[in-house]
Write a protein that holds these residues in place. Structure first.
Motif, PDB file in Angstrom:
ATOM      1  N   ALA A 149       0.836  -1.200   0.000  1.00 35.01           N
ATOM      2  CA  ALA A 149       0.000   0.000   0.000  1.00 35.01           C
ATOM      3  C   ALA A 149       0.872   1.251   0.000  1.00 35.01           C
ATOM      4  O   ALA A 149       0.586   2.217  -0.730  1.00 35.01           O
ATOM      5  CB  ALA A 149      -0.937  -0.013   1.205  1.00 35.01           C
ATOM      6  N   GLN A 150       1.924   1.231   0.786  1.00 38.26           N
ATOM      7  CA  GLN A 150       2.842   2.376   0.808  1.00 38.26           C
ATOM      8  C   GLN A 150       3.538   2.543  -0.542  1.00 38.26           C
ATOM      9  O   GLN A 150       3.727   3.659  -1.020  1.00 38.26           O
ATOM     10  CB  GLN A 150       3.879   2.206   1.919  1.00 38.26           C
ATOM     11  CG  GLN A 150       3.327   2.405   3.296  1.00 38.26           C
ATOM     12  CD  GLN A 150       4.377   2.135   4.379  1.00 38.26           C
ATOM     13  OE1 GLN A 150       5.412   1.539   4.111  1.00 38.26           O
ATOM     14  NE2 GLN A 150       4.078   2.585   5.587  1.00 38.26           N
ATOM     15  N   LEU A 151       3.903   1.426  -1.162  1.00 37.80           N
ATOM     16  CA  LEU A 151       4.537   1.472  -2.475  1.00 37.80           C
ATOM     17  C   LEU A 151       3.575   2.053  -3.504  1.00 37.80           C
ATOM     18  O   LEU A 151       3.970   2.882  -4.341  1.00 37.80           O
ATOM     19  CB  LEU A 151       5.006   0.078  -2.900  1.00 37.80           C
ATOM     20  CG  LEU A 151       5.659  -0.029  -4.269  1.00 37.80           C
ATOM     21  CD1 LEU A 151       6.922   0.823  -4.319  1.00 37.80           C
ATOM     22  CD2 LEU A 151       5.975  -1.477  -4.599  1.00 37.80           C
ATOM     23  N   ALA A 152       2.324   1.644  -3.454  1.00 36.71           N
ATOM     24  CA  ALA A 152       1.327   2.170  -4.390  1.00 36.71           C
ATOM     25  C   ALA A 152       1.167   3.679  -4.212  1.00 36.71           C
ATOM     26  O   ALA A 152       1.053   4.422  -5.201  1.00 36.71           O
ATOM     27  CB  ALA A 152      -0.009   1.458  -4.191  1.00 36.71           C
ATOM     28  N   GLU A 153       1.164   4.139  -2.956  1.00 36.25           N
ATOM     29  CA  GLU A 153       1.066   5.578  -2.696  1.00 36.25           C
ATOM     30  C   GLU A 153       2.257   6.330  -3.271  1.00 36.25           C
ATOM     31  O   GLU A 153       2.110   7.408  -3.864  1.00 36.25           O
ATOM     32  CB  GLU A 153       0.954   5.833  -1.195  1.00 36.25           C
ATOM     33  CG  GLU A 153      -0.364   5.422  -0.584  1.00 36.25           C
ATOM     34  CD  GLU A 153      -0.370   5.552   0.934  1.00 36.25           C
ATOM     35  OE1 GLU A 153       0.608   6.098   1.497  1.00 36.25           O
ATOM     36  OE2 GLU A 153      -1.348   5.107   1.544  1.00 36.25           O
ATOM     37  N   LEU A 154       3.452   5.755  -3.101  1.00 34.78           N
ATOM     38  CA  LEU A 154       4.656   6.398  -3.619  1.00 34.78           C
ATOM     39  C   LEU A 154       4.645   6.420  -5.155  1.00 34.78           C
ATOM     40  O   LEU A 154       5.048   7.419  -5.768  1.00 34.78           O
ATOM     41  CB  LEU A 154       5.909   5.677  -3.114  1.00 34.78           C
ATOM     42  CG  LEU A 154       6.243   5.890  -1.637  1.00 34.78           C
ATOM     43  CD1 LEU A 154       7.381   4.971  -1.234  1.00 34.78           C
ATOM     44  CD2 LEU A 154       6.606   7.338  -1.393  1.00 34.78           C
ATOM     45  N   GLU A 155       4.200   5.342  -5.764  1.00 36.64           N
ATOM     46  CA  GLU A 155       4.121   5.301  -7.230  1.00 36.64           C
ATOM     47  C   GLU A 155       3.105   6.317  -7.744  1.00 36.64           C
ATOM     48  O   GLU A 155       3.335   6.969  -8.766  1.00 36.64           O
ATOM     49  CB  GLU A 155       3.774   3.890  -7.708  1.00 36.64           C
ATOM     50  CG  GLU A 155       4.917   2.910  -7.555  1.00 36.64           C
ATOM     51  CD  GLU A 155       4.529   1.481  -7.843  1.00 36.64           C
ATOM     52  OE1 GLU A 155       3.309   1.150  -7.826  1.00 36.64           O
ATOM     53  OE2 GLU A 155       5.448   0.675  -8.090  1.00 36.64           O
ATOM     54  N   GLU A 156       1.994   6.462  -7.027  1.00 32.23           N
ATOM     55  CA  GLU A 156       0.975   7.450  -7.408  1.00 32.23           C
ATOM     56  C   GLU A 156       1.554   8.864  -7.277  1.00 32.23           C
ATOM     57  O   GLU A 156       1.330   9.721  -8.151  1.00 32.23           O
ATOM     58  CB  GLU A 156      -0.243   7.282  -6.504  1.00 32.23           C
ATOM     59  CG  GLU A 156      -1.404   8.186  -6.853  1.00 32.23           C
ATOM     60  CD  GLU A 156      -2.581   7.940  -5.938  1.00 32.23           C
ATOM     61  OE1 GLU A 156      -3.125   8.937  -5.444  1.00 32.23           O
ATOM     62  OE2 GLU A 156      -2.924   6.779  -5.698  1.00 32.23           O
ATOM     63  N   LEU A 157       2.291   9.113  -6.205  1.00 34.72           N
ATOM     64  CA  LEU A 157       2.923  10.407  -6.004  1.00 34.72           C
ATOM     65  C   LEU A 157       3.938  10.694  -7.101  1.00 34.72           C
ATOM     66  O   LEU A 157       3.981  11.805  -7.657  1.00 34.72           O
ATOM     67  CB  LEU A 157       3.608  10.449  -4.632  1.00 34.72           C
ATOM     68  CG  LEU A 157       4.295  11.745  -4.249  1.00 34.72           C
ATOM     69  CD1 LEU A 157       3.282  12.879  -4.146  1.00 34.72           C
ATOM     70  CD2 LEU A 157       5.034  11.570  -2.961  1.00 34.72           C
ATOM     71  N   GLN A 158       4.715   9.697  -7.458  1.00 33.60           N
ATOM     72  CA  GLN A 158       5.712   9.860  -8.513  1.00 33.60           C
ATOM     73  C   GLN A 158       5.035  10.146  -9.855  1.00 33.60           C
ATOM     74  O   GLN A 158       5.475  11.001 -10.605  1.00 33.60           O
ATOM     75  CB  GLN A 158       6.583   8.607  -8.609  1.00 33.60           C
ATOM     76  CG  GLN A 158       7.673   8.714  -9.652  1.00 33.60           C
ATOM     77  CD  GLN A 158       8.464   7.436  -9.803  1.00 33.60           C
ATOM     78  OE1 GLN A 158       7.971   6.354  -9.508  1.00 33.60           O
ATOM     79  NE2 GLN A 158       9.695   7.562 -10.263  1.00 33.60           N
ATOM     80  N   ALA A 159       3.958   9.438 -10.129  1.00 38.12           N
ATOM     81  CA  ALA A 159       3.238   9.632 -11.382  1.00 38.12           C
ATOM     82  C   ALA A 159       2.649  11.045 -11.469  1.00 38.12           C
ATOM     83  O   ALA A 159       2.667  11.681 -12.537  1.00 38.12           O
ATOM     84  CB  ALA A 159       2.150   8.594 -11.541  1.00 38.12           C
ATOM     85  N   SER A 160       2.142  11.527 -10.336  1.00 37.85           N
ATOM     86  CA  SER A 160       1.558  12.880 -10.331  1.00 37.85           C
ATOM     87  C   SER A 160       2.645  13.952 -10.519  1.00 37.85           C
ATOM     88  O   SER A 160       2.373  15.001 -11.093  1.00 37.85           O
ATOM     89  CB  SER A 160       0.769  13.125  -9.055  1.00 37.85           C
ATOM     90  OG  SER A 160       1.645  13.201  -7.951  1.00 37.85           O
ATOM     91  N   GLU A 161       3.848  13.692 -10.022  1.00 30.94           N
ATOM     92  CA  GLU A 161       4.946  14.648 -10.196  1.00 30.94           C
ATOM     93  C   GLU A 161       5.459  14.652 -11.632  1.00 30.94           C
ATOM     94  O   GLU A 161       5.882  15.692 -12.153  1.00 30.94           O
ATOM     95  CB  GLU A 161       6.088  14.315  -9.236  1.00 30.94           C
ATOM     96  CG  GLU A 161       5.778  14.639  -7.791  1.00 30.94           C
ATOM     97  CD  GLU A 161       6.892  14.236  -6.845  1.00 30.94           C
ATOM     98  OE1 GLU A 161       7.902  13.630  -7.303  1.00 30.94           O
ATOM     99  OE2 GLU A 161       6.762  14.517  -5.645  1.00 30.94           O
ATOM    100  N   LEU A 162       5.444  13.500 -12.284  1.00 28.93           N
ATOM    101  CA  LEU A 162       5.938  13.408 -13.662  1.00 28.93           C
ATOM    102  C   LEU A 162       4.905  13.907 -14.661  1.00 28.93           C
ATOM    103  O   LEU A 162       5.269  14.421 -15.712  1.00 28.93           O
ATOM    104  CB  LEU A 162       6.322  11.954 -13.991  1.00 28.93           C
ATOM    105  CG  LEU A 162       7.511  11.374 -13.230  1.00 28.93           C
ATOM    106  CD1 LEU A 162       7.710   9.920 -13.593  1.00 28.93           C
ATOM    107  CD2 LEU A 162       8.763  12.177 -13.521  1.00 28.93           C
ATOM    108  N   GLY A 163       3.639  13.685 -14.358  1.00 34.74           N
ATOM    109  CA  GLY A 163       2.589  14.013 -15.322  1.00 34.74           C
ATOM    110  C   GLY A 163       1.960  15.281 -15.108  1.00 34.74           C
ATOM    111  O   GLY A 163       2.041  16.372 -15.451  1.00 34.74           O
TER     112      GLY A 163
END
Length: 163
Positions: A149-163
């Protein structure tokens, strides 16, 4: 005097810390004695040995600062306990060099007690390191789910920063 029978007594939880303090006091006492380490050799022999004893205490204190409720805390706690064990071996080597160098007057009995304390400290630290595990009520499956769950949150955060 305690009312607990001798056979029912066990080591205190922080016996390794108390023993490390005794080692540091004994190292400092021995290294500052003129008969054991003459003044002209103190900078070369005594100062590094006392610094190693201090580093051992610092590593133990740092290890104790990591709580064992996460894998991260356990890994770092074991890391600093390993460094403290290495400091113990360094102290033993420093004492051996002092003894073998022929500098100062050495009675082996003066170093015997310190050597025994260092040997005991290594055993205590190894025991603590071996028994260090993740604490808490959740089991491994729950911890893996939380990590995902923490990994999914971090991936979502990373995606929002890139996109």
């Amino acid at each position: 005097m305690t009312n607990v029978l001798q056979r029912k007594r066990s080591l205190s939880e922080l016996e390794f810390y108390a023993n490390a303090i005794r080692i540091r006091v004994e190292v400092t006492r021995l290294m500052t004695r003129e008969r054991i380490v003459p003044k002209k050799y103190r900078l070369i022999l005594a100062v590094p040995t006392i610094a190693t004893a201090k580093a051992m205490i610092d590593n133990i204190a740092t290890a104790e600062s990591f709580y064992r409720n996460t894998a991260h805390g356990v890994i770092w706690r074991k890391h600093y306990l390993t460094l403290a064990i290495g400091n113990c071996y360094g102290l033993a080597q420093d004492i051996q060099v002092l003894k073998d160098s022929g500098i100062g007057a050495h009675d082996l009995d003066e170093f015997k007690e310190l050597a025994d304390m260092i040997e005991r400290e290594i055993a205590l630290l190894r025991g603590v390191k071996k028994s260090t595990r993740i604490t808490g009520k959740s089991d491994v499956v729950e911890r893996i789910a939380m990590a995902r769950a923490q990994l999914a949150e971090l991936e979502e955060l990373q995606a929002s920063e890139l996109g």
